[in-house]
Design a protein around this motif. Structure first.
Motif, PDB file in Angstrom:
ATOM      1  N   TYR A   1      39.731  -7.550 -53.880  1.00 17.88           N
ATOM      2  CA  TYR A   1      40.400  -6.149 -53.092  1.00 17.88           C
ATOM      3  C   TYR A   1      41.317  -5.575 -54.047  1.00 17.88           C
ATOM      4  CZ  TYR A   1      42.736  -3.034 -49.935  1.00 17.88           C
ATOM      5  OH  TYR A   1      43.521  -2.049 -49.190  1.00 17.88           O
ATOM      6  N   VAL A   2      42.389  -6.629 -54.581  1.00 13.09           N
ATOM      7  CA  VAL A   2      43.400  -6.374 -55.560  1.00 13.09           C
ATOM      8  C   VAL A   2      42.873  -5.569 -56.828  1.00 13.09           C
ATOM      9  CG1 VAL A   2      45.301  -7.322 -56.851  1.00 13.09           C
ATOM     10  CG2 VAL A   2      45.048  -7.825 -54.554  1.00 13.09           C
ATOM     11  N   VAL A   3      41.916  -6.326 -57.231  1.00  6.97           N
ATOM     12  CA  VAL A   3      41.020  -5.671 -58.564  1.00  6.97           C
ATOM     13  C   VAL A   3      40.639  -4.492 -58.328  1.00  6.97           C
ATOM     14  CG1 VAL A   3      39.397  -6.202 -60.213  1.00  6.97           C
ATOM     15  CG2 VAL A   3      40.797  -8.148 -59.678  1.00  6.97           C
ATOM     16  N   GLN A   4      40.092  -4.162 -57.254  1.00  2.00           N
ATOM     17  CA  GLN A   4      39.388  -2.715 -57.087  1.00  2.00           C
ATOM     18  C   GLN A   4      40.460  -1.972 -56.592  1.00  2.00           C
ATOM     19  OE1 GLN A   4      36.734  -4.001 -53.702  1.00  2.00           O
ATOM     20  NE2 GLN A   4      35.090  -3.674 -54.766  1.00  2.00           N
ATOM     21  N   VAL A   5      41.304  -2.218 -56.144  1.00  2.00           N
ATOM     22  CA  VAL A   5      42.538  -1.214 -56.087  1.00  2.00           C
ATOM     23  C   VAL A   5      43.236  -0.803 -57.171  1.00  2.00           C
ATOM     24  CG1 VAL A   5      44.939  -1.177 -55.131  1.00  2.00           C
ATOM     25  CG2 VAL A   5      43.225  -1.767 -53.449  1.00  2.00           C
ATOM     26  N   SER A   6      43.411  -1.813 -57.950  1.00  2.00           N
ATOM     27  CA  SER A   6      44.129  -1.653 -59.364  1.00  2.00           C
ATOM     28  C   SER A   6      43.090  -0.662 -60.235  1.00  2.00           C
ATOM     29  CB  SER A   6      44.228  -2.978 -59.978  1.00  2.00           C
ATOM     30  OG  SER A   6      43.293  -3.273 -60.787  1.00  2.00           O
ATOM     31  N   ARG A   7      42.075  -0.683 -59.907  1.00  2.00           N
ATOM     32  CA  ARG A   7      41.018   0.185 -60.663  1.00  2.00           C
ATOM     33  C   ARG A   7      40.650   1.352 -60.055  1.00  2.00           C
ATOM     34  NH1 ARG A   7      40.003  -2.857 -65.128  1.00  2.00           N
ATOM     35  NH2 ARG A   7      38.584  -1.235 -66.103  1.00  2.00           N
ATOM     36  N   GLY A   8      41.266   1.978 -59.017  1.00  5.13           N
ATOM     37  CA  GLY A   8      41.036   3.074 -58.140  1.00  5.13           C
ATOM     38  C   GLY A   8      39.638   3.162 -57.443  1.00  5.13           C
ATOM     39  N   GLN A   9      39.224   1.921 -57.267  1.00  3.35           N
ATOM     40  CA  GLN A   9      37.912   1.758 -56.623  1.00  3.35           C
ATOM     41  C   GLN A   9      37.901   1.616 -55.128  1.00  3.35           C
ATOM     42  OE1 GLN A   9      36.127  -1.379 -58.984  1.00  3.35           O
ATOM     43  NE2 GLN A   9      35.594  -0.055 -60.750  1.00  3.35           N
ATOM     44  N   ARG A  10      39.179   1.292 -54.679  1.00  3.31           N
ATOM     45  CA  ARG A  10      39.455   1.061 -53.323  1.00  3.31           C
ATOM     46  C   ARG A  10      40.781   1.809 -52.854  1.00  3.31           C
ATOM     47  NH1 ARG A  10      37.259  -3.614 -50.860  1.00  3.31           N
ATOM     48  NH2 ARG A  10      38.150  -2.810 -48.880  1.00  3.31           N
ATOM     49  N   ASN A  11      40.815   2.262 -51.525  1.00  2.54           N
ATOM     50  CA  ASN A  11      41.845   2.880 -51.196  1.00  2.54           C
ATOM     51  C   ASN A  11      43.068   1.925 -50.424  1.00  2.54           C
ATOM     52  OD1 ASN A  11      41.437   5.346 -52.328  1.00  2.54           O
ATOM     53  ND2 ASN A  11      40.102   6.004 -50.161  1.00  2.54           N
ATOM     54  N   LEU A  12      44.258   1.841 -50.434  1.00  3.18           N
ATOM     55  CA  LEU A  12      45.022   1.038 -49.869  1.00  3.18           C
ATOM     56  C   LEU A  12      45.305   1.100 -48.294  1.00  3.18           C
ATOM     57  CD1 LEU A  12      47.678   0.140 -52.408  1.00  3.18           C
ATOM     58  CD2 LEU A  12      46.482  -1.553 -51.247  1.00  3.18           C
ATOM     59  N   SER A  13      45.353   0.122 -47.538  1.00  6.17           N
ATOM     60  CA  SER A  13      45.738   0.450 -46.387  1.00  6.17           C
ATOM     61  C   SER A  13      47.331   0.492 -46.275  1.00  6.17           C
ATOM     62  CB  SER A  13      45.154  -0.654 -45.306  1.00  6.17           C
ATOM     63  OG  SER A  13      46.082  -1.790 -45.783  1.00  6.17           O
ATOM     64  N   PRO A  14      48.042   1.025 -45.297  1.00  2.37           N
ATOM     65  CA  PRO A  14      49.320   1.178 -45.239  1.00  2.37           C
ATOM     66  C   PRO A  14      50.198  -0.363 -45.495  1.00  2.37           C
ATOM     67  CG  PRO A  14      48.596   2.656 -43.664  1.00  2.37           C
ATOM     68  CD  PRO A  14      47.644   1.973 -44.184  1.00  2.37           C
ATOM     69  N   SER A  15      49.401  -1.148 -44.630  1.00  3.90           N
ATOM     70  CA  SER A  15      50.243  -2.767 -44.577  1.00  3.90           C
ATOM     71  C   SER A  15      49.824  -3.173 -46.052  1.00  3.90           C
ATOM     72  CB  SER A  15      49.523  -3.717 -43.513  1.00  3.90           C
ATOM     73  OG  SER A  15      48.090  -3.959 -43.765  1.00  3.90           O
ATOM     74  N   ALA A  16      48.703  -3.024 -46.736  1.00  2.25           N
ATOM     75  CA  ALA A  16      48.517  -3.745 -47.968  1.00  2.25           C
ATOM     76  C   ALA A  16      49.407  -2.988 -49.174  1.00  2.25           C
ATOM     77  CB  ALA A  16      47.096  -3.414 -48.333  1.00  2.25           C
TER      78      ALA A  16
END
Length: 321
Positions: A138-153
């Motif tokens: 999940y962290v890798v996907q977020v760092s590459r713009g492939q996932r959106n972060l939830s507010p808590s994350a």
């Protein structure tokens, strides 16, 4: 002195969509989605700023999350009833339509801001995942713009990284060999001794110092812990001292303040000393530590602070902002 600040993820806003219940009315905003990354609705972004996701927002409004999502994306009419429900929770009504992450998807071969920020803090993305309680994928996907972060994350990641979350490319910072040589000279260590204390091979250290290898965050952390601990010479002081190095623009300096100590009894003003003037307003702390005496009169460092972290070994421009 500079304080760490946090903010929400930055977005590129596409023109909002005004619809009358037709699915094709929002297609104009989605044409660049493949190029700019996953899209979110304006409402989802507004909810995030309140620490909510759409499901939580829907629950507070007393409506179905699927219906709310369709309204947010412009696929169903925004009725006066829904408008009132949204305003009662958020305090305002965002436009219908979608926004895209600024920077979008980061392609292979490009480093990311999150990866480089973690490196400055002496961590790998896997260690970021461990400290935030998120999965590594999940962290890798977020760092590459492939996932959106939830507010808590997002909140957890900003706490660990001590910086706002950004989805954008970043150029890996080069090692500053002068910073390493200065600390090795301060300790009187050879490259062999430095490598031994950092728990790495002499070959790896040599490659890093020659710019032939970019060290990971974990390797930077180990070298920082070894080199930036105070040397024996730095531990010796005639009085209790507070030492702070600062930098502002092209200027830098060291301020030393001290008082007390075994030989200060009876001296004028208790043996107080001050060297280096004052720290200018808005200056960045480079390092700071205090020394003191134990019950046997021996001098030791009570604590050492280096707000730059591992970025002290990297060449500017730095990601610390």
């Amino acid at each position: 002195m500079k304080a760490n600040t946090t903010s929400t993820v930055s977005y590129k806003v596409e023109p909002s969509v005004q619809t009358h219940g037709k699915d094709n009315a929002s297609s104009a905003n989605l044409t660049s989605e493949a190029a700019t990354g996953r899209a979110e609705s304006h409402l989802a972004v507004a909810a995030r700023e309140r620490g909510l996701n759409l499901n939580e927002l829907a629950a507070l409004m007393g409506v179905g999350p699927s219906h709310l999502s369709q309204v947010a994306r412009g696929r169903k009419n925004l009725t006066p009833y829904m408008r009132g429900k949204i305003e009662s929770v958020l305090g305002w009504v965002p436009p219908q339509g979608v926004v895209h992450r600024q920077g979008g998807v980061i392609h292979g071969g490009e480093s990311t801001y999150l990866r480089e920020r973690a490196r400055e803090r002496g961590m790998t993305l896997r260690q970021v995942a461990d400290r935030t309680g998120l999965t590594y994928g999940y962290v890798v996907q977020v760092s590459r713009g492939q996932r959106n972060l939830s507010p808590s994350a997002q909140s957890r990641m900003e706490t660990v990284l001590e910086a706002p979350v950004k989805v954008e490319t970043a150029q890996p910072a080069e090692i500053d060999p002068n910073a390493l040589w200065e600390r090795m000279d301060a300790h009187g260590w050879s490259q062999n001794e430095t490598a031994r204390r950092a728990g790495i091979s002499i070959g790896m250290l040599s490659q890093v110092m020659n710019g032939k290898r970019k060290p990971s965050g974990d390797l930077l952390r180990r070298r920082h812990e070894a080199l930036f601990a105070p040397s024996p010479a730095e531990l010796v002081a005639p009085v209790e001292l507070k030492v702070m190095a600062w930098q502002k623009g092209g200027r830098n300096g060291v301020v030393i303040k001290g008082a007390g100590g075994p030989r200060s009894v009876g001296r004028h003003e208790g043996g107080t000393v001050r060297i280096g003037g004052r720290v200018p307003w808005g200056a960045e702390v480079q390092f700071a530590y205090t020394t003191g005496y134990d019950s046997h009169g021996r001098v030791s460092v009570n604590h050492l602070v280096d707000e730059r972290g591992c970025s002290a070994m990297l060449k500017q421009p730095s990601l610390t902002g």
